[in-house]
Design a protein around this motif. Structure first.
Motif, PDB file in Angstrom:
ATOM      1  N   THR A   5       0.857  -1.301  -0.122  1.00 41.46           N
ATOM      2  CA  THR A   5      -0.032   0.119  -0.034  1.00 41.46           C
ATOM      3  C   THR A   5       0.862   1.154  -0.042  1.00 41.46           C
ATOM      4  N   SER A   6      -0.077   2.299  -0.036  1.00 42.59           N
ATOM      5  CA  SER A   6       0.714   3.706   0.108  1.00 42.59           C
ATOM      6  C   SER A   6       0.569   4.547   1.073  1.00 42.59           C
ATOM      7  N   SER A   7      -0.309   4.087   2.043  1.00 40.13           N
ATOM      8  CA  SER A   7      -0.360   4.512   3.465  1.00 40.13           C
ATOM      9  C   SER A   7      -0.121   3.558   4.582  1.00 40.13           C
ATOM     10  N   ALA A   8       0.089   4.196   5.732  1.00 47.28           N
ATOM     11  CA  ALA A   8       0.520   3.309   6.950  1.00 47.28           C
ATOM     12  C   ALA A   8      -0.406   2.032   7.044  1.00 47.28           C
ATOM     13  N   SER A   9       0.461   0.868   7.095  1.00 50.12           N
ATOM     14  CA  SER A   9      -0.429  -0.401   7.336  1.00 50.12           C
ATOM     15  C   SER A   9       0.701  -1.153   8.329  1.00 50.12           C
ATOM     16  N   TYR A  10       0.239  -2.243   8.741  1.00 54.77           N
ATOM     17  CA  TYR A  10       0.987  -3.231   9.700  1.00 54.77           C
ATOM     18  C   TYR A  10       0.815  -4.489   9.006  1.00 54.77           C
ATOM     19  N   PRO A  11       1.848  -5.549   8.988  1.00 55.18           N
ATOM     20  CA  PRO A  11       1.619  -7.014   8.783  1.00 55.18           C
ATOM     21  C   PRO A  11       0.705  -7.492   9.499  1.00 55.18           C
ATOM     22  N   VAL A  12      -0.195  -8.456   9.207  1.00 51.83           N
ATOM     23  CA  VAL A  12      -1.146  -9.241   9.745  1.00 51.83           C
ATOM     24  C   VAL A  12      -0.620  -9.943  10.894  1.00 51.83           C
ATOM     25  N   LEU A  13       0.556 -10.507  10.807  1.00 53.74           N
ATOM     26  CA  LEU A  13       1.269 -10.912  11.993  1.00 53.74           C
ATOM     27  C   LEU A  13       2.467 -10.581  11.915  1.00 53.74           C
ATOM     28  N   MET A  14       2.878  -9.489  12.798  1.00 53.37           N
ATOM     29  CA  MET A  14       4.314  -9.131  12.708  1.00 53.37           C
ATOM     30  C   MET A  14       5.278  -9.989  13.024  1.00 53.37           C
ATOM     31  N   LEU A  15       6.549 -10.128  12.474  1.00 53.92           N
ATOM     32  CA  LEU A  15       7.656 -10.854  12.594  1.00 53.92           C
ATOM     33  C   LEU A  15       8.718  -9.796  13.373  1.00 53.92           C
ATOM     34  N   CYS A  16       8.755 -10.129  14.661  1.00 53.16           N
ATOM     35  CA  CYS A  16       9.703  -9.451  15.575  1.00 53.16           C
ATOM     36  C   CYS A  16      11.240  -9.781  15.325  1.00 53.16           C
ATOM     37  N   ILE A  17      12.108  -8.775  15.076  1.00 51.55           N
ATOM     38  CA  ILE A  17      13.459  -9.259  14.955  1.00 51.55           C
ATOM     39  C   ILE A  17      14.269  -9.205  16.108  1.00 51.55           C
ATOM     40  N   LEU A  18      14.624 -10.052  16.294  1.00 49.85           N
ATOM     41  CA  LEU A  18      15.749 -10.285  17.740  1.00 49.85           C
ATOM     42  C   LEU A  18      17.022 -10.190  17.458  1.00 49.85           C
ATOM     43  N   LEU A  19      17.586  -8.941  17.516  1.00 49.63           N
ATOM     44  CA  LEU A  19      19.043  -8.943  17.230  1.00 49.63           C
ATOM     45  C   LEU A  19      19.862  -8.220  18.481  1.00 49.63           C
ATOM     46  N   THR A  20      20.776  -8.958  18.882  1.00 48.33           N
ATOM     47  CA  THR A  20      21.486  -8.419  20.117  1.00 48.33           C
ATOM     48  C   THR A  20      22.688  -7.415  19.420  1.00 48.33           C
ATOM     49  N   SER A  21      22.762  -6.261  20.141  1.00 46.24           N
ATOM     50  CA  SER A  21      23.933  -5.230  19.803  1.00 46.24           C
ATOM     51  C   SER A  21      25.182  -5.891  20.131  1.00 46.24           C
ATOM     52  N   PHE A  22      26.108  -5.403  19.827  1.00 41.93           N
ATOM     53  CA  PHE A  22      27.642  -5.697  20.207  1.00 41.93           C
ATOM     54  C   PHE A  22      28.635  -4.543  19.987  1.00 41.93           C
ATOM     55  N   SER A  23      29.511  -4.685  20.580  1.00 38.86           N
ATOM     56  CA  SER A  23      30.839  -3.604  19.978  1.00 38.86           C
ATOM     57  C   SER A  23      31.845  -4.297  19.145  1.00 38.86           C
ATOM     58  N   ALA A  24      31.969  -3.406  18.166  1.00 38.99           N
ATOM     59  CA  ALA A  24      32.730  -3.861  17.036  1.00 38.99           C
ATOM     60  C   ALA A  24      34.070  -4.417  17.180  1.00 38.99           C
ATOM     61  N   LYS A  25      34.364  -5.643  16.674  1.00 37.47           N
ATOM     62  CA  LYS A  25      35.685  -6.420  17.129  1.00 37.47           C
ATOM     63  C   LYS A  25      36.106  -6.542  15.499  1.00 37.47           C
ATOM     64  N   ASN A  26      37.256  -6.684  15.489  1.00 35.81           N
ATOM     65  CA  ASN A  26      38.077  -7.072  14.193  1.00 35.81           C
ATOM     66  C   ASN A  26      37.676  -6.339  12.968  1.00 35.81           C
ATOM     67  N   ASN A  27      37.098  -5.016  13.448  1.00 39.11           N
ATOM     68  CA  ASN A  27      36.626  -4.201  12.292  1.00 39.11           C
ATOM     69  C   ASN A  27      35.316  -4.579  11.543  1.00 39.11           C
ATOM     70  N   ILE A  28      34.483  -5.664  12.246  1.00 36.17           N
ATOM     71  CA  ILE A  28      33.112  -5.775  11.638  1.00 36.17           C
ATOM     72  C   ILE A  28      32.587  -5.042  12.373  1.00 36.17           C
ATOM     73  N   GLN A  29      31.227  -4.252  11.793  1.00 36.76           N
ATOM     74  CA  GLN A  29      30.304  -3.344  12.372  1.00 36.76           C
ATOM     75  C   GLN A  29      28.814  -3.855  12.003  1.00 36.76           C
ATOM     76  N   LYS A  30      28.156  -3.689  13.035  1.00 38.11           N
ATOM     77  CA  LYS A  30      26.550  -3.902  12.792  1.00 38.11           C
ATOM     78  C   LYS A  30      26.013  -2.743  12.276  1.00 38.11           C
ATOM     79  N   ILE A  31      25.606  -2.648  11.079  1.00 38.08           N
ATOM     80  CA  ILE A  31      25.021  -1.339  10.648  1.00 38.08           C
ATOM     81  C   ILE A  31      23.550  -1.690  10.276  1.00 38.08           C
ATOM     82  N   GLN A  32      22.804  -0.674  10.926  1.00 37.08           N
ATOM     83  CA  GLN A  32      21.354  -0.844  10.686  1.00 37.08           C
ATOM     84  C   GLN A  32      20.580   0.462   9.809  1.00 37.08           C
ATOM     85  N   LEU A  33      19.744  -0.097   9.055  1.00 37.96           N
ATOM     86  CA  LEU A  33      19.004   0.988   8.076  1.00 37.96           C
ATOM     87  C   LEU A  33      17.564   0.896   8.419  1.00 37.96           C
TER      88      LEU A  33
END
Length: 341
Positions: A5-33
């Motif tokens: 759609t073109s106006s705000a809506s929500y998924p019928v059954l939302m899939l919640c993303i479970l991601l744990t943050s961490f401090s970057a090591k070995n130059n690998i970063q967690k990048i979120q958009l």
């Protein structure tokens, strides 16, 4: 089918993303958009040494997909086709979605049908509000302008046998969009990511540097708002593949005290009514999962379970209402292996 759609809506059954943050090591970063597109929100998490992919690039891809597949854009290719009397030349995105739609229509015995747009509109789940729902006589007339067997794709020319035939790919387009974004990441040598658009998810690789598999929560049925945390029904662990959900407890209309689903039965022209509340599908790609969660929801629990158990390319999780009104859940054999204990 789920809406694109073109106006705000929500998924019928939302899939919640479970991601744990961490401090970057070995130059690998967690990048979120994150952003807003196709009438819903999107979120991406990926792991890399620098910001290879940007929000601007993702927005550009999604805007291009809208120009092809959105029935809410008058200038889009799908809107142009719907206005055409015979057919038009379409782009590669549109062609890919049409080919998959025809494939799923055939394998589902016609339960997945992108030509049900006139029926979707009539029941008030399309681009226009309705003040009166259709009766049997109206449905009979509308059914004459439906049927995937009435469209033909030759190379990139999509034709239709009747001028009144229109199509709506909202039940598959969001999953395809997730796959396109995933393909963009792969081309940029990003192999650890999670892409989510409106609750449709595709995962590749692991969380770094912990080297842990991604975890996704499936939300339990209920009434939630922005201030109320959702309750997780199950948590699944993934390393590669897609997971999508279709359901009836959030997207419905009510008339004379009776609720009816946004999922339309292409054979009868009426909204699907059965014991299923939601269906979550796991497949190798999001377009496949997105299409078949609609199919399984329309089938009902017994037929859906039989169907998915025979398939090697997908598995499914079902939440349903029992005869006494209580809520229960079950899953296919292969899906059980994804559920975290």
């Amino acid at each position: 089918m789920k809406r694109f759609t073109s106006s705000a809506s929500y998924p019928v059954l939302m899939l919640c993303i479970l991601l744990t943050s961490f401090s970057a090591k070995n130059n690998i970063q967690k990048i979120q958009l994150a952003g807003f597109a196709q009438g819903t929100t999107w979120h991406i998490t990926y792991y890399a040494e620098d910001s290879i992919a940007t929000k601007k690039q993702v927005d550009s891809i999604l805007n291009k997909l809208d120009s092809s597949l959105s029935i809410y854009k008058k200038y889009s290719l799908i809107s142009t086709f719907n206005r055409a009397k015979k057919g038009i030349t379409i782009d590669d995105h549109f062609a890919a979605v049409i080919r998959k739609s025809i494939e799923v229509w055939q394998s589902s015995g016609g339960l997945f049908d992108i030509t049900v747009m006139p029926l979707v509109q009539a029941w008030g789940f399309g681009t226009k509000d309705v003040h009166q729902y259709p009766d049997s006589a109206k449905i009979k007339l509308l059914l004459k302008c439906t049927g995937t067997d009435k469209i033909t794709l030759r190379k990139n020319y999509l034709s239709k046998k009747k001028p009144c035939l229109t199509i709506d790919v909202n039940g598959i387009a969001q999953g395809y969009s997730v796959d396109v974004i995933a393909g963009f990441f792969e081309k940029n040598n990003i192999h650890n990511y999670l892409v989510e658009i409106g609750g449709e998810i595709r995962v590749k690789g692991r969380k770094l540097p912990e080297n842990e598999k991604m975890k996704i929560g499936i939300e339990a049925p209920g009434d939630y708002d922005e201030t109320t945390p959702s309750i997780l029904q199950k948590i699944v662990t993934l390393e590669d593949g897609a997971i999508t959900t279709s359901g009836s407890y959030r997207k419905f209309h009510e008339s004379n005290g009776k609720k009816f689903s946004h999922t339309i039965n292409p054979e009868t022209g009426f909204p699907v009514q059965n014991e299923l509340i939601s269906v979550t599908v796991f497949a190798n790609d999001a377009m496949t999962a997105d299409a078949y969660d609609n199919v399984l929801l329309a089938m009902g629990l017994t037929k859906a379970m039989e169907f998915v158990e025979k398939r090697n390319d997908m598995s499914a999780y079902f939440i349903y209402k029992q005869p006494d009104g209580s809520i229960a859940d079950t899953a296919s054999t292969k899906f059980m292996k994804l559920i975290s204990k």
